[in-house]
Design a protein around this motif. Sequence first.
Motif, PDB file in Angstrom:
ATOM      1  N   VAL A  80      -4.155   8.356 -10.803  1.00  0.00           N
ATOM      2  CA  VAL A  80      -4.732   7.232 -11.531  1.00  0.00           C
ATOM      3  C   VAL A  80      -5.517   6.373 -10.541  1.00  0.00           C
ATOM      4  O   VAL A  80      -4.982   5.959  -9.513  1.00  0.00           O
ATOM      5  CB  VAL A  80      -3.632   6.385 -12.200  1.00  0.00           C
ATOM      6  CG1 VAL A  80      -4.248   5.197 -12.932  1.00  0.00           C
ATOM      7  CG2 VAL A  80      -2.819   7.253 -13.154  1.00  0.00           C
ATOM      8  N   PRO A  81      -6.798   6.079 -10.814  1.00  0.00           N
ATOM      9  CA  PRO A  81      -7.586   5.272  -9.880  1.00  0.00           C
ATOM     10  C   PRO A  81      -6.955   3.908  -9.635  1.00  0.00           C
ATOM     11  O   PRO A  81      -6.472   3.256 -10.547  1.00  0.00           O
ATOM     12  CB  PRO A  81      -8.939   5.123 -10.605  1.00  0.00           C
ATOM     13  CG  PRO A  81      -8.996   6.287 -11.542  1.00  0.00           C
ATOM     14  CD  PRO A  81      -7.581   6.534 -11.972  1.00  0.00           C
ATOM     15  N   ASP A  82      -6.935   3.502  -8.382  1.00  0.00           N
ATOM     16  CA  ASP A  82      -6.389   2.204  -7.996  1.00  0.00           C
ATOM     17  C   ASP A  82      -7.436   1.527  -7.123  1.00  0.00           C
ATOM     18  O   ASP A  82      -7.652   1.906  -5.968  1.00  0.00           O
ATOM     19  CB  ASP A  82      -5.079   2.390  -7.236  1.00  0.00           C
ATOM     20  CG  ASP A  82      -4.405   1.063  -6.874  1.00  0.00           C
ATOM     21  OD1 ASP A  82      -5.083   0.031  -6.934  1.00  0.00           O
ATOM     22  OD2 ASP A  82      -3.207   1.090  -6.531  1.00  0.00           O
ATOM     23  N   GLN A  83      -8.097   0.514  -7.676  1.00  0.00           N
ATOM     24  CA  GLN A  83      -9.190  -0.142  -6.977  1.00  0.00           C
ATOM     25  C   GLN A  83      -8.717  -0.934  -5.761  1.00  0.00           C
ATOM     26  O   GLN A  83      -9.538  -1.340  -4.942  1.00  0.00           O
ATOM     27  CB  GLN A  83      -9.934  -1.068  -7.951  1.00  0.00           C
ATOM     28  CG  GLN A  83     -10.547  -0.353  -9.138  1.00  0.00           C
ATOM     29  CD  GLN A  83     -11.510   0.751  -8.718  1.00  0.00           C
ATOM     30  OE1 GLN A  83     -12.328   0.554  -7.828  1.00  0.00           O
ATOM     31  NE2 GLN A  83     -11.396   1.913  -9.353  1.00  0.00           N
ATOM     32  N   GLU A  84      -7.425  -1.162  -5.650  1.00  0.00           N
ATOM     33  CA  GLU A  84      -6.904  -1.926  -4.519  1.00  0.00           C
ATOM     34  C   GLU A  84      -6.260  -1.038  -3.462  1.00  0.00           C
ATOM     35  O   GLU A  84      -5.643  -1.541  -2.522  1.00  0.00           O
ATOM     36  CB  GLU A  84      -5.898  -2.962  -5.011  1.00  0.00           C
ATOM     37  CG  GLU A  84      -6.511  -4.022  -5.916  1.00  0.00           C
ATOM     38  CD  GLU A  84      -5.505  -5.099  -6.291  1.00  0.00           C
ATOM     39  OE1 GLU A  84      -4.715  -5.487  -5.417  1.00  0.00           O
ATOM     40  OE2 GLU A  84      -5.512  -5.526  -7.454  1.00  0.00           O
ATOM     41  N   MET A  85      -6.398   0.266  -3.600  1.00  0.00           N
ATOM     42  CA  MET A  85      -5.806   1.167  -2.614  1.00  0.00           C
ATOM     43  C   MET A  85      -6.670   1.191  -1.360  1.00  0.00           C
ATOM     44  O   MET A  85      -7.870   1.432  -1.416  1.00  0.00           O
ATOM     45  CB  MET A  85      -5.659   2.569  -3.192  1.00  0.00           C
ATOM     46  CG  MET A  85      -4.846   3.505  -2.298  1.00  0.00           C
ATOM     47  SD  MET A  85      -4.561   5.120  -3.045  1.00  0.00           S
ATOM     48  CE  MET A  85      -3.388   4.684  -4.335  1.00  0.00           C
ATOM     49  N   GLN A 112       0.820  -1.205   0.000  1.00  0.00           N
ATOM     50  CA  GLN A 112       0.000   0.000   0.000  1.00  0.00           C
ATOM     51  C   GLN A 112       0.858   1.260   0.000  1.00  0.00           C
ATOM     52  O   GLN A 112       0.515   2.268  -0.623  1.00  0.00           O
ATOM     53  CB  GLN A 112      -0.926  -0.002   1.220  1.00  0.00           C
ATOM     54  CG  GLN A 112      -2.035  -1.026   1.148  1.00  0.00           C
ATOM     55  CD  GLN A 112      -3.029  -0.706   0.052  1.00  0.00           C
ATOM     56  OE1 GLN A 112      -3.387   0.455  -0.161  1.00  0.00           O
ATOM     57  NE2 GLN A 112      -3.491  -1.726  -0.654  1.00  0.00           N
ATOM     58  N   SER A 113       2.000   1.198   0.684  1.00  0.00           N
ATOM     59  CA  SER A 113       2.909   2.342   0.701  1.00  0.00           C
ATOM     60  C   SER A 113       3.445   2.618  -0.696  1.00  0.00           C
ATOM     61  O   SER A 113       3.581   3.780  -1.110  1.00  0.00           O
ATOM     62  CB  SER A 113       4.054   2.068   1.681  1.00  0.00           C
ATOM     63  OG  SER A 113       4.911   3.176   1.790  1.00  0.00           O
ATOM     64  N   VAL A 114       3.757   1.549  -1.437  1.00  0.00           N
ATOM     65  CA  VAL A 114       4.208   1.716  -2.818  1.00  0.00           C
ATOM     66  C   VAL A 114       3.107   2.336  -3.662  1.00  0.00           C
ATOM     67  O   VAL A 114       3.339   3.272  -4.442  1.00  0.00           O
ATOM     68  CB  VAL A 114       4.633   0.358  -3.414  1.00  0.00           C
ATOM     69  CG1 VAL A 114       4.921   0.499  -4.906  1.00  0.00           C
ATOM     70  CG2 VAL A 114       5.861  -0.185  -2.696  1.00  0.00           C
ATOM     71  N   ARG A 115       1.889   1.828  -3.518  1.00  0.00           N
ATOM     72  CA  ARG A 115       0.765   2.349  -4.308  1.00  0.00           C
ATOM     73  C   ARG A 115       0.561   3.836  -4.047  1.00  0.00           C
ATOM     74  O   ARG A 115       0.345   4.624  -4.971  1.00  0.00           O
ATOM     75  CB  ARG A 115      -0.518   1.584  -3.965  1.00  0.00           C
ATOM     76  CG  ARG A 115      -0.514   0.136  -4.425  1.00  0.00           C
ATOM     77  CD  ARG A 115      -1.775  -0.591  -3.933  1.00  0.00           C
ATOM     78  NE  ARG A 115      -1.728  -1.999  -4.238  1.00  0.00           N
ATOM     79  CZ  ARG A 115      -2.088  -2.542  -5.399  1.00  0.00           C
ATOM     80  NH1 ARG A 115      -2.563  -1.736  -6.368  1.00  0.00           N
ATOM     81  NH2 ARG A 115      -2.005  -3.826  -5.612  1.00  0.00           N
ATOM     82  N   ARG A 116       0.616   4.230  -2.786  1.00  0.00           N
ATOM     83  CA  ARG A 116       0.354   5.632  -2.457  1.00  0.00           C
ATOM     84  C   ARG A 116       1.526   6.531  -2.830  1.00  0.00           C
ATOM     85  O   ARG A 116       1.333   7.676  -3.216  1.00  0.00           O
ATOM     86  CB  ARG A 116       0.020   5.764  -0.968  1.00  0.00           C
ATOM     87  CG  ARG A 116      -1.323   5.133  -0.641  1.00  0.00           C
ATOM     88  CD  ARG A 116      -1.772   5.396   0.777  1.00  0.00           C
ATOM     89  NE  ARG A 116      -3.158   4.980   0.924  1.00  0.00           N
ATOM     90  CZ  ARG A 116      -4.200   5.732   0.617  1.00  0.00           C
ATOM     91  NH1 ARG A 116      -4.002   6.956   0.161  1.00  0.00           N
ATOM     92  NH2 ARG A 116      -5.428   5.290   0.756  1.00  0.00           N
ATOM     93  N   SER A 117       2.734   6.004  -2.719  1.00  0.00           N
ATOM     94  CA  SER A 117       3.907   6.803  -3.085  1.00  0.00           C
ATOM     95  C   SER A 117       3.974   7.054  -4.580  1.00  0.00           C
ATOM     96  O   SER A 117       4.502   8.077  -5.029  1.00  0.00           O
ATOM     97  CB  SER A 117       5.191   6.089  -2.622  1.00  0.00           C
ATOM     98  OG  SER A 117       5.210   5.934  -1.222  1.00  0.00           O
TER      99      SER A 117
END
Length: 466
Positions: A343-348, A333-338
Motif C-alpha cells: 500500500v503506498p505510503d507517502q510518508e515512508m 519508519q520501522s513500523v511503516r516498513r514492517s
Amino acid sequence: MVVIGGGLVGLTTALELCRHGVDVLLVEKHAVTSPQPKARRFGFRSMEVFRSLGLAGTVRDAARDLAGHDRFAAGETLATSELQPMWGGAPIEPSPELVGPEPPSLVAQDVLEPVLAAAAADAGAEVHFGFAVTGVAPDAHGVTVETAEGPVRARYVVAADGARSPVREALGVTRSGPGAVGAPAVNVYFRADLAPLVADRPFNLCTVAGGAFASVDGRHRWVFMTSAGRQDWPAVLRSAIGAPVPDLEVLSVLDWCPEVRVADRFRVGRVLLAGDAAHVMPPWAAAGANTGIADAHNLGWKLAAVLRGEASDALLDSYDAERRPTAAFVADQSVRRSSARGVPDQEMAHPFVLSAESIAYPEGAFVRDDDREEPVTAFAPTGRAGVRVPHRWLDDARTTSTLDLAGPGWATDVDGGERVLLRPDGVVAWRGADPDGPERHRRELLAARALPGGSRDRRGCRDGDP
C-alpha cells in the motif's frame, strides 16, 4: 567513565570514548556476549562509525560468511523459494556507491559483539563481563554505581543496559509510544546444513507460508520467525523447509513482540541512556541496533569534550535534543516498513535516508543558518547544518571521504565557496562565508550557549543573545 551494558551499543560507546582519550570501565551482567544472532544488518551509518574506529575491515572480515546474501527470496517453502528482484524490481537512486564510503554489511550480532569486545579491550577499556550493577545514584558531582563487588565512582555513566534497563527504571524515566505494534512472535534459532538446498539462491530473508527464514551464516545457522505459541518446532521447521533435514537441531526459542517505546528523557543528570535502554522499535533492518550505534557516535565526543574541560556540561543536553526525536522518527519508519503490504505510503522515508541516517536534527549542537530542507522521501542530502555531511570522495583513488575529515577532532571543509564546520561525528555544525566562523562557532557550541540549538545564525548570535 562507566558504561553499563556490554552489547553492541555499550561496546561501541566504550570504543568511541577510548578513541577520544577517555578512561572507560564497561560492566555487563551476563558472563558472555550475546549468544543470539539478533541484529544482522548494519547500514551505511553504522559502517561509517566502524570505519572511524578503524574497524570497518575487521567487521567485514567477521561478515564474510554472509557476503553476497543481500537478496530476498519467497515461496511456499524454503525448498521451492525463488530470489526476488532487488528493490522489488524498481530502480533505486542514487547508486549505493554514492551514499557513503562503506557499504552496509550483514553480520550476526553474536559474531560481531566478540569482535567489538576485543577491540574495546585493545583500545584500553576495562571490560568486565559477569559484573552485575545493583543500583546507580547520581549527584551533583558524579555517579555512584553499586555493584556486588562494591561501589564504583564515576563522573558520568552511560546506561546501555537493554530494553528492560534497570538503570532507566531506577531513575524513574517513563517511556512514550504506542507500545505493541504487532502480534506476539517467536524466533526459532536452529542449526541445519541447508547450503545444498539454497546454494543457488543466497538470501538474507526468505518468506514462506507461515513465517520467514533469516540467514545467520548462510549454511549451518538459521532463524525462523513466526507467530508465537508452543509448538513442535522441529516439525514446524521441516514443514517450512519442505525437504528432508536429518541434522536439524533447535538451539533456542525466543519470544518477542514488536513494540515502540521511546524514553521521555535520554539524560538524567550525569546518567545518559543509549540503545534499547532509550528506545525500542520493530527489528526492520536492525533499526534499533543501528540507531543505538549512532547514539554512541553522537555521545562519545560530547562526553569526552566535557570530561576534558573543553565543553560545558550543558553540551550533553544536545544529546537528548538530537537523538530522542531521531529515535522516534526511525521507530515510526520501522513500523511503516514492517507493516507495509504494497500500500503506498507517502510518508515512508527513502531506505538510504534510514541506512545512512541522513535525518535532520530539529535542534541541538549546531547553528541553523539557512532554510534548506533535508528531504526524507528521496535521498538527496543538502548539506545543511544538523545533518550528517554528504559523502563525496576527495581523491581519485577513492580512499578519503568527506566523512573522514572529522574525528576525533572538528574539521573545516569548503563547499561551493562556503566554509563548512564539521563536528567530530561528521554532522555539519555550521556553514557560511565568514572566515572566522568555524572557530568562533566551535567555541560557542562547546560552551553550549542557549543549547539545544538549531536557531538562525545572525553572524554568530543565537536567538535571545544580545
